[in-house]
Write a protein that holds these residues in place. Structure first.
Motif, PDB file in Angstrom:
ATOM      1  N   LEU A  35       0.832  -1.206   0.000  1.00 41.20           N
ATOM      2  CA  LEU A  35       0.000   0.000   0.000  1.00 41.20           C
ATOM      3  C   LEU A  35       0.863   1.252   0.000  1.00 41.20           C
ATOM      4  N   ASP A  36       0.506   2.203  -0.853  1.00 39.33           N
ATOM      5  CA  ASP A  36       1.045   3.563  -0.815  1.00 39.33           C
ATOM      6  C   ASP A  36      -0.129   4.475  -0.503  1.00 39.33           C
ATOM      7  N   ALA A  37      -0.338   4.758   0.785  1.00 39.76           N
ATOM      8  CA  ALA A  37      -1.490   5.557   1.194  1.00 39.76           C
ATOM      9  C   ALA A  37      -1.355   7.008   0.764  1.00 39.76           C
ATOM     10  N   VAL A  38      -0.122   7.490   0.563  1.00 38.71           N
ATOM     11  CA  VAL A  38       0.091   8.875   0.148  1.00 38.71           C
ATOM     12  C   VAL A  38      -0.429   9.090  -1.273  1.00 38.71           C
ATOM     13  N   HIS A  39      -0.131   8.144  -2.163  1.00 38.73           N
ATOM     14  CA  HIS A  39      -0.549   8.269  -3.566  1.00 38.73           C
ATOM     15  C   HIS A  39      -1.793   7.426  -3.858  1.00 38.73           C
ATOM     16  N   HIS A  40      -2.394   6.863  -2.831  1.00 39.24           N
ATOM     17  CA  HIS A  40      -3.648   6.116  -2.946  1.00 39.24           C
ATOM     18  C   HIS A  40      -3.535   4.962  -3.935  1.00 39.24           C
ATOM     19  N   ARG A  41      -2.489   4.167  -3.767  1.00 38.14           N
ATOM     20  CA  ARG A  41      -2.300   3.024  -4.659  1.00 38.14           C
ATOM     21  C   ARG A  41      -2.168   1.736  -3.856  1.00 38.14           C
ATOM     22  N   LEU A  42      -2.835   0.709  -4.330  1.00 36.70           N
ATOM     23  CA  LEU A  42      -2.668  -0.646  -3.815  1.00 36.70           C
ATOM     24  C   LEU A  42      -2.004  -1.464  -4.909  1.00 36.70           C
ATOM     25  N   TYR A  43      -0.958  -2.188  -4.528  1.00 36.94           N
ATOM     26  CA  TYR A  43      -0.226  -3.019  -5.477  1.00 36.94           C
ATOM     27  C   TYR A  43      -0.472  -4.487  -5.161  1.00 36.94           C
ATOM     28  N   VAL A  44      -0.658  -5.276  -6.213  1.00 29.75           N
ATOM     29  CA  VAL A  44      -0.829  -6.719  -6.067  1.00 29.75           C
ATOM     30  C   VAL A  44       0.155  -7.410  -7.001  1.00 29.75           C
ATOM     31  N   ASP A  45       1.166  -8.075  -6.428  1.00 26.71           N
ATOM     32  CA  ASP A  45       2.124  -8.824  -7.236  1.00 26.71           C
ATOM     33  C   ASP A  45       1.492 -10.182  -7.551  1.00 26.71           C
ATOM     34  N   GLN A  46       1.092 -10.358  -8.807  1.00 27.66           N
ATOM     35  CA  GLN A  46       0.400 -11.572  -9.246  1.00 27.66           C
ATOM     36  C   GLN A  46       1.339 -12.604  -9.851  1.00 27.66           C
ATOM     37  N   GLY A  47       2.634 -12.486  -9.574  1.00 26.53           N
ATOM     38  CA  GLY A  47       3.593 -13.433 -10.124  1.00 26.53           C
ATOM     39  C   GLY A  47       3.807 -13.200 -11.599  1.00 26.53           C
ATOM     40  N   ASP A  48       3.677 -14.265 -12.382  1.00 25.18           N
ATOM     41  CA  ASP A  48       3.906 -14.147 -13.822  1.00 25.18           C
ATOM     42  C   ASP A  48       2.818 -13.337 -14.516  1.00 25.18           C
ATOM     43  N   ASP A  49       1.725 -13.026 -13.830  1.00 25.73           N
ATOM     44  CA  ASP A  49       0.670 -12.187 -14.411  1.00 25.73           C
ATOM     45  C   ASP A  49       0.935 -10.703 -14.213  1.00 25.73           C
ATOM     46  N   GLY A  50       2.049 -10.354 -13.573  1.00 29.76           N
ATOM     47  CA  GLY A  50       2.439  -8.960 -13.467  1.00 29.76           C
ATOM     48  C   GLY A  50       1.965  -8.279 -12.198  1.00 29.76           C
ATOM     49  N   LEU A  51       2.305  -6.994 -12.096  1.00 33.25           N
ATOM     50  CA  LEU A  51       1.970  -6.181 -10.933  1.00 33.25           C
ATOM     51  C   LEU A  51       0.728  -5.356 -11.234  1.00 33.25           C
ATOM     52  N   ALA A  52      -0.362  -5.625 -10.512  1.00 32.11           N
ATOM     53  CA  ALA A  52      -1.591  -4.863 -10.686  1.00 32.11           C
ATOM     54  C   ALA A  52      -1.535  -3.608  -9.832  1.00 32.11           C
ATOM     55  N   VAL A  53      -1.958  -2.485 -10.396  1.00 26.05           N
ATOM     56  CA  VAL A  53      -2.022  -1.214  -9.692  1.00 26.05           C
ATOM     57  C   VAL A  53      -3.491  -0.837  -9.548  1.00 26.05           C
ATOM     58  N   LEU A  54      -3.942  -0.618  -8.302  1.00 25.77           N
ATOM     59  CA  LEU A  54      -5.342  -0.292  -8.036  1.00 25.77           C
ATOM     60  C   LEU A  54      -5.431   0.985  -7.211  1.00 25.77           C
ATOM     61  N   ASP A  55      -6.590   1.611  -7.249  1.00 26.69           N
ATOM     62  CA  ASP A  55      -6.876   2.754  -6.387  1.00 26.69           C
ATOM     63  C   ASP A  55      -7.226   2.222  -5.003  1.00 26.69           C
ATOM     64  N   SER A  56      -6.436   2.596  -3.996  1.00 24.39           N
ATOM     65  CA  SER A  56      -6.645   2.037  -2.662  1.00 24.39           C
ATOM     66  C   SER A  56      -7.909   2.554  -1.996  1.00 24.39           C
ATOM     67  N   ARG A  57      -8.482   3.645  -2.513  1.00 24.18           N
ATOM     68  CA  ARG A  57      -9.700   4.199  -1.913  1.00 24.18           C
ATOM     69  C   ARG A  57     -10.959   3.494  -2.396  1.00 24.18           C
ATOM     70  N   THR A  58     -10.880   2.915  -3.622  1.00 26.65           N
ATOM     71  CA  THR A  58     -12.066   2.297  -4.218  1.00 26.65           C
ATOM     72  C   THR A  58     -11.838   0.855  -4.645  1.00 26.65           C
ATOM     73  N   GLY A  59     -10.580   0.454  -4.791  1.00 25.13           N
ATOM     74  CA  GLY A  59     -10.287  -0.875  -5.320  1.00 25.13           C
ATOM     75  C   GLY A  59     -10.336  -0.930  -6.832  1.00 25.13           C
ATOM     76  N   ALA A  60     -10.523   0.216  -7.500  1.00 28.41           N
ATOM     77  CA  ALA A  60     -10.622   0.245  -8.961  1.00 28.41           C
ATOM     78  C   ALA A  60      -9.273  -0.077  -9.589  1.00 28.41           C
ATOM     79  N   TRP A  61      -9.287  -0.974 -10.577  1.00 28.25           N
ATOM     80  CA  TRP A  61      -8.064  -1.339 -11.308  1.00 28.25           C
ATOM     81  C   TRP A  61      -7.597  -0.176 -12.168  1.00 28.25           C
ATOM     82  N   GLN A  62      -6.276   0.087 -12.201  1.00 24.01           N
ATOM     83  CA  GLN A  62      -5.716   1.156 -13.021  1.00 24.01           C
ATOM     84  C   GLN A  62      -4.860   0.625 -14.163  1.00 24.01           C
TER      85      GLN A  62
END
Length: 538
Positions: free
Chosen positions: A176-203
């Motif tokens: 979590l980067d609460a300052v920039h409102h980002r949630l990161y999910v390392d999905q392995g070989d599927d890559g790093l997902a970047v989401l909005d930590s306030r809503t969960g919306a995929w970016q």
């Protein structure tokens, strides 16, 4: 019982550097960490390193979890739930049970009671530690696990009451980067997902180097760097710095740790990174490597890497590590498979205080409570509260439920626990020393007395303190080299007895020695030795 019970005296230092806190209380006031680890938590390990610096400071009460730059890869945006309002601080003094709400359910009206759905709670897969908490957004993010322990989705829960807000399709290790409102999910070989930590919306999803070709390889938790807005991902023995806006992935550092001699086939390849922690205040990245493995012995090395200077600044090590990073310090616990545990810390990467002989307590979870300047360490229903500077134990607390302390939310001032994969919340202010009950009357066991202490003023003072052998088995507690027993007190020369465990955790506690003060009739002071923990004073 009145004879043999007295108030605690001023702060004293006892054998082995043990310190008794300055406070007064009306009854038997022994407090200690659980001497034994539950059998279900037992696991093989390796002997803890370093010298012994015992100093459990016990309070006398208890109260009831390098590669080329890679471009971003497109990925369809998953559906997201309606954003929920941020949570507010709760004044509920009791722990809050887990709750569920089906994905896609309508947002409740302001002031409406939480919608609790038993089916949603039961169908939610077990949650994995550690939890990622965005207090300002009122959200807890947790990976949900399959039967083999691998993440299958990401659950979003309310910090206010534990309600299930959403289930996200992205699954993996979280940051979590609460300052920039980002949630990161390392999905392995599927890559790093970047989401909005306030809503969960995929970016976006950013491609990463592949995992090692090993059927057991899994991602290491990414680490967000709020100071720069970038995030670090680990692959094999390298760290990559990622710009979440441009999708640029560049090598940050590569490490060359080699295995120690072990009982497996010798090899000379650089070891992969197996764990990570990040201290955003000092910008120190802590990386874990398994440097020794010979079943059932495992040894791990932690490298402290200064992101600002790009240099390694120190190392530490142990076995079966549990860690927490905060303000230039890495707190860690190591556990030896026969029950002995060690707590230690690194200060700006350099070895600091070590405190050992903690038995099963340290094979639990760790969490820093910065508001109260304390380290919480616990297993099962017991929580040890430690000083952040000298690693001495201030006091212990028995929680109303079993669980692993897996997160702290400063906004609601709540601790988040996981109990068998289920979330429950507990007010951090409740983790304070309380007052023990008076010893309860018991029947003396029909077995030989291991130790017996007699008041020096006998027969005017007919106080006795006795130790009876323990009935513990390995089915109840993880026991090795068990000896000693339960403490019983008598004020009438042995006619009746009371259990002198008002402040001790029950079930897995044995005392190995005891003594009454020479002035026991007036000061009511009893000393007891607990194997693997220290000397305690009533």
């Amino acid at each position: 019982m009145t004879a043999g019970l007295a108030t605690a005296g001023p702060c004293e230092k006892l054998a082995g550097g043990i310190v008794i806190p300055r406070q007064r209380a009306p009854a038997w006031l022994l407090v200690l960490a659980p001497a034994i680890l539950l059998a279900s938590c037992a696991a093989p390990g390796v002997a803890p390193p370093g010298e012994t610096i015992p100093s459990p400071r016990m309070a006398p009460t208890l109260v009831a979890a390098p590669a080329p730059a890679l471009a971003a890869t497109p990925s369809p945006a998953p559906a997201t739930a309606t954003p929920r309002p941020a949570a507010t601080a709760t004044s509920t003094p009791e722990p809050l049970a887990e709750a569920g709400q089906p994905t896609g359910s309508p947002t409740p009206a302001p002031g409406a009671p939480p919608q609790r759905t038993t089916a949603a709670m039961e169908s939610l897969p077990p949650l994995l530690a550690p939890l990622v908490i965005d207090g300002e957004a009122g959200r807890i993010y947790a990976a949900t696990s399959s039967s083999d322990g691998y993440p299958v989705s990401t659950a979003v829960l309310s910090t206010q009451d534990g309600e299930v807000l959403d289930i996200l399709d992205q699954a993996g290790e979280l940051a979590l980067d609460a300052v920039h409102h980002r949630l990161y999910v390392d999905q392995g070989d599927d890559g790093l997902a970047v989401l909005d930590s306030r809503t969960g919306a995929w970016q976006r999803t950013i491609g990463l180097p592949p995992l090692p070709p090993d059927s057991y390889a899994r991602p290491v938790a990414p680490q967000a760097d709020p100071a720069t807005g970038q995030v670090f991902a680990m692959r094999d023995n390298a760290v990559y710095a990622i710009d979440p806006d441009s999708g640029e992935v560049r090598p940050q550092a590569e490490f060359d740790l080699r295995p120690q001699d072990n009982c497996q086939q010798p090899h000379d390849a650089a070891l992969p990174i197996t764990g990570s922690q990040y201290d955003p205040e000092r910008r120190i990245l802590y990386l874990t490597f398994v440097t020794y493995y010979c079943t059932p012995w495992v040894g791990q090395t932690i490298v402290a890497y200064d992101v600002g200077s790009g240099a390694e600044i120190g190392t530490g090590g142990g076995s079966y590590l549990v860690t927490a990073a905060w303000d230039g310090r890495l707190y860690a616990s190591s556990w030896y498979r026969m029950g002995v545990g060690t707590l230690w810390l690194l200060r700006d990467g350099q070895p600091g205080v070590t405190s050992t002989d903690w038995n099963g307590l340290v094979h639990g979870c760790m969490q820093v409570d910065p508001a109260r300047q304390r380290l919480l360490v616990g297993a099962s229903a017991f929580l040890g509260v430690f000083d952040l500077d000298d690693m001495a134990m201030d006091y212990g607390v028995t929680l109303p439920r079993r669980g692993c302390v897996a997160g702290f939310d400063p906004v609601t001032d709540q601790l988040a626990f996981l109990e068998e994969g289920r979330l429950w919340l507990y007010p951090a202010r409740m983790v304070e020393p309380g007052q023990p009950e008076l010893p309860a009357a018991v029947v003396a066991p029909a077995k030989p007395v291991v130790r017996l202490a007699v008041s020096a003023d006998w027969p005017a003072d007919r106080s006795l303190a006795g130790l009876w052998g323990s009935d513990m088995t390995t089915d109840d507690c993880y026991v090795f080299g068990q000896y000693g027993g339960a403490i019983l007190l008598s004020a009438d020369g042995g006619t009746s007895w009371r259990a002198g465990e008002g402040g001790l955790p029950t079930g897995c506690t044995t005392a190995s020695a005891l003594a009454l003060s020479p002035d026991y009739a007036r000061d009511g002071t009893l000393l007891a030795g607990i194997a693997g923990t220290g000397v305690f004073k009533s």
